[in-house]
Scaffold this active site. Structure first.
Site, short mmCIF file in Angstrom:
data_model
loop_
_atom_site.label_atom_id
_atom_site.label_comp_id
_atom_site.label_asym_id
_atom_site.label_seq_id
_atom_site.Cartn_x
_atom_site.Cartn_y
_atom_site.Cartn_z
N THR A 47 5.12 -14.40 1.99
CA THR A 47 4.11 -13.40 1.78
C THR A 47 5.07 -12.06 0.75
O THR A 47 6.34 -11.57 2.02
CB THR A 47 4.00 -13.34 2.78
OG1 THR A 47 3.40 -14.23 3.33
CG2 THR A 47 3.11 -11.47 2.96
N LYS A 70 2.48 -15.57 -2.04
CA LYS A 70 1.20 -14.91 -1.50
C LYS A 70 0.73 -13.16 -1.00
O LYS A 70 1.79 -12.91 -0.53
CB LYS A 70 0.94 -15.93 -0.36
CG LYS A 70 -0.54 -15.01 0.39
CD LYS A 70 -0.48 -15.87 2.22
CE LYS A 70 -1.66 -15.18 2.78
NZ LYS A 70 -1.31 -13.59 3.74
N HIS A 124 -4.57 -9.01 1.07
CA HIS A 124 -3.52 -9.25 2.89
C HIS A 124 -5.47 -9.26 3.96
O HIS A 124 -5.50 -8.30 4.36
CB HIS A 124 -2.86 -8.60 3.38
CG HIS A 124 -1.91 -8.74 4.34
ND1 HIS A 124 -1.05 -9.23 4.01
CD2 HIS A 124 -1.52 -8.67 5.43
CE1 HIS A 124 0.02 -9.56 4.80
NE2 HIS A 124 -0.85 -9.20 6.03
N ARG A 172 -8.83 -14.45 8.91
CA ARG A 172 -10.10 -13.51 10.02
C ARG A 172 -10.73 -14.78 10.51
O ARG A 172 -11.51 -14.74 11.93
CB ARG A 172 -10.92 -12.71 9.85
CG ARG A 172 -9.65 -11.14 9.35
CD ARG A 172 -10.97 -9.87 8.97
NE ARG A 172 -9.43 -8.42 9.16
CZ ARG A 172 -9.67 -8.75 7.81
NH1 ARG A 172 -9.50 -9.07 6.45
NH2 ARG A 172 -8.39 -7.15 7.48
C1 LIG Z 1 -4.58 -10.06 12.24
C2 LIG Z 1 -3.93 -10.59 11.04
C3 LIG Z 1 -3.04 -10.82 10.87
C4 LIG Z 1 -1.96 -11.20 9.42
N1 LIG Z 1 -1.08 -11.75 9.12
C5 LIG Z 1 -0.68 -12.47 8.67
C6 LIG Z 1 1.01 -12.87 8.89
O1 LIG Z 1 1.50 -12.68 9.40
N2 LIG Z 1 1.55 -13.38 7.63
C7 LIG Z 1 0.92 -13.08 5.69
O2 LIG Z 1 1.39 -12.93 5.12
N3 LIG Z 1 -0.87 -12.76 6.34
C8 LIG Z 1 -1.25 -12.60 7.76
N4 LIG Z 1 -2.87 -11.48 7.59
C9 LIG Z 1 -3.04 -11.82 5.70
C10 LIG Z 1 -3.83 -13.41 6.15
O3 LIG Z 1 -2.58 -14.46 6.04
C11 LIG Z 1 -4.68 -13.56 4.28
O4 LIG Z 1 -4.27 -12.77 3.62
C12 LIG Z 1 -5.88 -12.33 4.84
O5 LIG Z 1 -6.38 -12.30 6.40
C13 LIG Z 1 -7.08 -12.52 4.08
O6 LIG Z 1 -8.09 -12.49 4.25
P1 LIG Z 1 -9.61 -12.45 5.45
O7 LIG Z 1 -9.46 -12.34 7.12
O8 LIG Z 1 -10.49 -11.57 4.92
O9 LIG Z 1 -9.59 -14.24 5.09
C14 LIG Z 1 -3.12 -11.56 8.72
C15 LIG Z 1 -4.47 -11.11 8.65
C16 LIG Z 1 -4.79 -10.52 10.13
C17 LIG Z 1 -6.24 -10.90 9.92
#
Ligand SMILES: Cc1cc2nc3c(=O)[nH]c(=O)nc-3n(C[C@H](O)[C@H](O)[C@H](O)COP(=O)(O)O)c2cc1C
Length: 413
Positions: free
Chosen positions: A161, A260, A284, A339
């Site tokens: 990431t 990513k 993100h 989510r």
């Molecule tokens: C609660 C939460 C924690 C997340 N933690 C990470 C993480 O640790 N590493 C990462 O690369 N992305 C993280 N993300 C981003 C997700 O991988 C992803 O890019 C994002 O949730 C996509 O959008 P969406 O929630 O609308 O599907 C997180 C997202 C959320 C909602």
């Protein structure tokens, strides 16, 4: 209702409502909200309304399939589960619940660096197609050890990431006083007490078994020392990360390497030049840079830049099967959902995660049928109507990209 597999949820928004009532507000907002003025968060959803379908009809779609091939492996659906650090706080060992649901659905699950269950346990107890998400730490040797562990545990892909150079500004976390490990304040104690199902079903289960939830992938030197910082303000982020670090990771990691968190086509080209096997166009989920363009808006340009060389995956804001179909028609190879499946696991653990995936499966299937598409290969921009001229259309059709993909694979194989 015990054998009602719908759990009373008919779409992802229903699962969100169920999650809202189950988990403490501080935790729910950490999952649900964005940063600052939440412009990106809203735009990630609004952008889907700017693209409409232009369906074809009288096509025999009775044998339709949403199967795709990603990194040489067939998968039953065009979605994968995105890394989300707090899955283990939505449900006791929520990562295992999500990974099992993904395995049963025949899709990959990505475990976050900051998960509450270790990568080894997820591999042992769930299995399936597992990807490991890496946040590089300032101590590179420590990060490389993590990569080595992921390799030893049999993870198929490393997802690096790159959109978190510094901690994002999530003001609601500060207001809610939501921290890991928990620091007890009057506000969050009241919040937790008002959510007894979460208190007993999640927090107490950890406390009586493994203790206060921790970042279980962190090396033991620091795992026990993670001081209480408001969530999302971890000091572990690395603002000196650059393309040279990616090249080193490429040398260390023999498996699939996915980058990513980019939006700029030039960055996608750099990633491919460094040997990445795929990129994820992502902001993100609107959680890092507020005001960043929606990944769906960035997608066509990135597909034009690197789509002939590597798969382009996309995420942020996907809640409906129709959202997924629009991205595929714009040239995405697959979609990550964050989510949506988190709400599912918060609403009902493993069955809740399964329900979220099932909702996508049914919605994608229905949309494909109504569009006249028998396979993902048949989805292209010709099935879309762009309601306004500001939306960039992809220059190449999916068929052209696929053709080149196949010839590349043939040349390599
Ligand atoms: C609660 C939460 C924690 C997340 N933690 C990470 C993480 O640790 N590493 C990462 O690369 N992305 C993280 N993300 C981003 C997700 O991988 C992803 O890019 C994002 O949730 C996509 O959008 P969406 O929630 O609308 O599907 C997180 C997202 C959320 C909602």
């Amino acid at each position: 209702m015990a054998d009602d597999k719908s759990l009373g949820a008919y779409n992802i928004f229903d699962l969100r409502d169920m999650a809202l009532s189950r988990v403490p507000k501080g935790l729910f907002e950490f999952v649900d909200r964005g940063t600052e003025d939440e412009i990106s968060l809203r735009n990630n959803r609004a952008v889907f309304d700017r693209i409409k379908f232009k369906p074809r009809t009288l096509i025999d779609v009775s044998g339709r399939s949403q199967e795709i091939t990603l990194f040489g492996q067939k998968q039953k659906m065009p979605i994968c589960i995105a890394p989300t650090g707090t899955a283990g706080l939505m449900w006791h060992e929520g990562e295992i619940a999500l990974a099992r649901a993904a395995k049963e659905a025949g899709i990959p699950f990505t475990l976050a660096t900051g998960s509450m269950t270790s990568m080894e346990r997820v591999a042992e107890e769930a299995g399936g197609r597992l990807w490991f998400q890496l946040y590089m730490w300032p101590d590179k040797a420590m990060s490389h050890k993590l990569v080595e562990r992921a390799r030893a545990a049999g993870y198929e892909a490393l997802v690096v990431t790159v959109d978190g150079a510094v901690s994002p500004n999530r003001e609601y976390n500060l207001r809610n006083g939501f921290t890991i490990p928990f620091t007890f304040t009057r506000t969050n104690i009241t919040d937790v007490l008002m959510h007894p199902r979460w208190l007993f079903g999640v927090l107490a289960r950890y406390m009586f078994t493994t203790g206060m939830p921790r970042y279980e992938n962190y090396p033991s030197e620091i795992k026990y020392k993670v001081t209480a910082k408001p969530m999302g303000r971890s000091q572990m982020k690395n603002d000196s990360l650059n393309w040279e670090d990616l090249k080193v990771l490429r040398r260390l990691w023999p498996g699939t390497l996915i980058v990513k968190g980019l939006a700029h086509p030039q960055d996608a080209i750099f990633a491919a030049d460094c040997g990445a096997d795929a990129v994820v166009v992502s902001n993100h989920g609107g959680r890092n840079l507020d005001g960043s363009m929606a990944p769906l808006e960035a997608l066509p340009e990135v597909v034009d830049a690197v789509g002939k060389r590597i798969p382009v995956i996309v995420d942020s804001g996907f809640r409906r099967g129709s959202d997924v179909v629009k991205a595929l028609a714009l040239g995405a190879s697959a979609v990550l959902v964050g989510r949506a499946t988190l709400y599912g696991v918060a609403a009902g653990g493993h069955p809740g995660a399964t329900r979220a995936i099932q909702i996508f499966r049914e919605e994608i299937d229905r949309v494909m049928a109504l569009l006249g598409a028998r396979s993902v290969a048949e989805l292209g921009p010709e099935l879309l109507h762009f309601a306004d001229n500001s939306f960039r259309r992809p220059a190449q059709s999916r068929a052209e990209l696929k053709l080149l993909d196949t010839s590349r694979a043939a040349a390599e194989g």
